[in-house]
Design a protein around this motif. Structure first.
Motif, short mmCIF file in Angstrom:
data_model
loop_
_atom_site.label_atom_id
_atom_site.label_comp_id
_atom_site.label_asym_id
_atom_site.label_seq_id
_atom_site.Cartn_x
_atom_site.Cartn_y
_atom_site.Cartn_z
N VAL A 185 -5.54 -11.78 -18.01
CA VAL A 185 -6.70 -11.67 -17.16
C VAL A 185 -7.07 -12.91 -16.56
CG1 VAL A 185 -8.92 -10.87 -16.82
CG2 VAL A 185 -7.74 -9.75 -18.43
N ALA A 186 -7.18 -13.92 -16.99
CA ALA A 186 -7.47 -15.32 -16.45
C ALA A 186 -6.55 -15.83 -15.37
CB ALA A 186 -7.32 -16.46 -17.70
N THR A 187 -5.13 -15.44 -15.64
CA THR A 187 -4.04 -16.06 -14.39
C THR A 187 -3.63 -14.81 -13.56
OG1 THR A 187 -2.32 -15.58 -16.47
CG2 THR A 187 -3.22 -17.77 -15.91
N CYS A 188 -4.37 -13.80 -13.77
CA CYS A 188 -3.73 -12.61 -12.99
C CYS A 188 -4.16 -12.56 -11.48
CB CYS A 188 -4.03 -11.27 -13.61
SG CYS A 188 -3.76 -9.72 -12.80
N GLY A 189 -5.66 -12.58 -11.63
CA GLY A 189 -6.06 -12.41 -10.28
C GLY A 189 -6.28 -11.26 -9.29
N ALA A 217 2.20 -21.14 -13.35
CA ALA A 217 0.81 -20.60 -13.06
C ALA A 217 0.22 -19.32 -13.67
CB ALA A 217 0.93 -20.53 -11.53
N VAL A 218 1.33 -18.37 -13.63
CA VAL A 218 1.09 -16.99 -14.10
C VAL A 218 1.08 -16.63 -15.62
CG1 VAL A 218 1.35 -16.06 -11.86
CG2 VAL A 218 3.10 -15.87 -13.56
N GLN A 219 1.72 -17.75 -16.27
CA GLN A 219 2.03 -17.52 -17.83
C GLN A 219 2.77 -16.40 -18.13
OE1 GLN A 219 0.49 -19.40 -20.69
NE2 GLN A 219 0.90 -20.89 -18.85
N LEU A 220 3.91 -16.24 -17.56
CA LEU A 220 4.89 -15.54 -17.71
C LEU A 220 6.20 -16.16 -18.09
CD1 LEU A 220 4.14 -12.69 -15.33
CD2 LEU A 220 3.97 -12.63 -17.56
N PRO A 221 7.18 -15.68 -18.81
CA PRO A 221 8.41 -16.19 -19.07
C PRO A 221 9.17 -16.42 -17.74
CG PRO A 221 8.74 -13.83 -19.66
CD PRO A 221 7.05 -13.96 -19.52
N ASP A 271 -7.26 -11.83 -2.55
CA ASP A 271 -8.45 -12.06 -2.68
C ASP A 271 -9.19 -11.80 -3.99
OD1 ASP A 271 -11.05 -12.61 -1.59
OD2 ASP A 271 -10.75 -11.47 0.15
N THR A 272 -10.01 -12.98 -4.08
CA THR A 272 -10.38 -12.89 -5.58
C THR A 272 -11.74 -12.32 -5.42
OG1 THR A 272 -11.24 -15.23 -4.72
CG2 THR A 272 -9.51 -14.97 -6.44
N THR A 273 -12.53 -12.15 -4.39
CA THR A 273 -13.49 -11.36 -4.14
C THR A 273 -13.05 -9.84 -3.86
OG1 THR A 273 -13.63 -11.88 -1.98
CG2 THR A 273 -15.41 -12.75 -3.14
N PRO A 274 -13.44 -8.88 -4.79
CA PRO A 274 -12.72 -7.62 -4.90
C PRO A 274 -13.01 -6.80 -3.45
CG PRO A 274 -13.95 -8.03 -6.56
CD PRO A 274 -14.46 -9.02 -5.84
N ILE A 275 -11.92 -6.36 -3.07
CA ILE A 275 -11.91 -5.39 -2.12
C ILE A 275 -12.68 -4.20 -1.98
CG2 ILE A 275 -9.54 -5.87 -1.08
CD1 ILE A 275 -8.58 -3.38 -2.35
N LYS A 276 -13.44 -3.89 -1.07
CA LYS A 276 -14.17 -2.44 -1.23
C LYS A 276 -13.31 -1.22 -0.58
CE LYS A 276 -18.39 -4.35 -1.89
NZ LYS A 276 -19.55 -3.72 -2.71
N LEU A 277 -13.44 -0.38 -1.79
CA LEU A 277 -12.47 0.92 -1.33
C LEU A 277 -13.56 1.96 -1.50
CD1 LEU A 277 -9.01 0.70 -2.95
CD2 LEU A 277 -9.47 1.05 -0.49
N ALA A 303 3.36 -8.34 -8.07
CA ALA A 303 2.08 -8.47 -7.39
C ALA A 303 1.43 -9.84 -7.72
CB ALA A 303 1.30 -7.13 -7.68
N VAL A 304 1.44 -10.14 -8.94
CA VAL A 304 0.71 -11.22 -9.67
C VAL A 304 1.27 -12.54 -8.77
CG1 VAL A 304 0.26 -12.72 -11.42
CG2 VAL A 304 -0.11 -10.29 -11.45
#
Lengths: 152, 152
Positions: free
Chosen positions: A102-106, B34-38, B132-138, B12-13
């Motif tokens: 969750v932290a790095t997902c965004g 950055a996204v903490q994935l392999p 966008d880190t501010t959630p979209i309004k749907l 997506a991430v």
DNA sequence: TTTATACAGGACTAAAATGGTACCCATTAG
DNA sequence: CTAATGGGTACCATTTTAGTCCTGTATAAA
């Protein structure tokens, strides 16, 4: 592909078949014959639909399956949920979001909103619509464009 | 579950991560960090996104990945299609409908309409929205209810 | 020109989900 | 009782998915 599983597809077809003859009790074998699918598979699907509360079953001679409620009160989302579990696009859109990224997902919040929009759409389509041989009209262009996507 | 595959989720991430710094060139290793994935998995995902025309790559020292076009012109449907293929809920919603059960199916047309509605919805959500880190309004309730589901 | 960096492509493996089958038990109408 | 019919479980085959690795190629910088 964002595709339904084949069993879900079967479930919809079978449910539609039953919905077209709501009074009758439908034996699994008859349904399998009607939709031209292997009997055991149809049977499995029917059991899942019963467990989800969408169908009622009657054992014994002259038994079979009937809709648990009117076709207009069973939604596409219900059928999908019965076979595949709740409609959720990502791991974390489920109740118990168990994603440790969750932290790095965004994007989690926004995916959940999209997921909700799809669920709402699927809840607005009923079995009565699906079973109708005259295609339903879904004038999707207008309403979708009218969704405000601007950020708060 | 109607769920995205894990790779699509990663895509997506990663795309969102790139979209937040559009000028920079992003090396696969940096993104993975950055996204903490392999790393290899992220790399695979990036290659698919390039092949789909959503990213551009630059080899060599100081190379990396950049968006092929502005984030506001890349849709959720694009990203899903890049990893999973075209958005289609059922076998027969694809171009070459290869379902030999059309005759007994009876719900094909209506599923395709639902499928189209979902595709349209996903095409209306852009990478800019997702990132966008501010959630979209749907405000999904209103427009969905306004869809006419009455038969012709 | 050489070298380190970084993407490209494909082969391969392991794990999981899916689809399908078979078997036996429980219920019920006649 | 008995034949018909659903209920449940276990099992297997196949496909899909995820992840890794290796080798090749392009490029910037020294």
């Amino acid at each position: 592909m964002l595709k339904l599983s084949r069993l879900t597809d079967y479930a919809a077809v079978v449910m539609a078949q039953i919905a077209r003859h709501p009074q009758a009790s439908h034996a699994a074998a008859d349904l399998a014959e009607a939709v031209q699918l292997p009997h055991p598979t149809v049977s499995k699907t029917l059991k899942m639909l019963v467990k989800a509360g969408l169908l009622e079953s009657q054992r014994g001679v002259q038994g079979g399956y009937r809709l648990a409620r009117p076709a207009s009160h069973i939604t596409a989302a219900d059928i999908i949920a019965a076979i595949e579990g709740p409609v959720a696009m990502t791991e974390c859109s489920q109740a118990e979001g168990e994603c440790d990224l969750v932290a790095t997902c965004g994007v989690a919040d926004n995916w959940q909103r999209v997921s909700l929009a799809i669920r709402t759409l699927l809840e607005s389509v009923t079995l009565a619509h699906l079973a109708d041989t005259t295609p339903i009209k879904l004038p999707v262009q207008l309403p979708i464009q009218s969704i405000s996507l601007a950020t708060a």
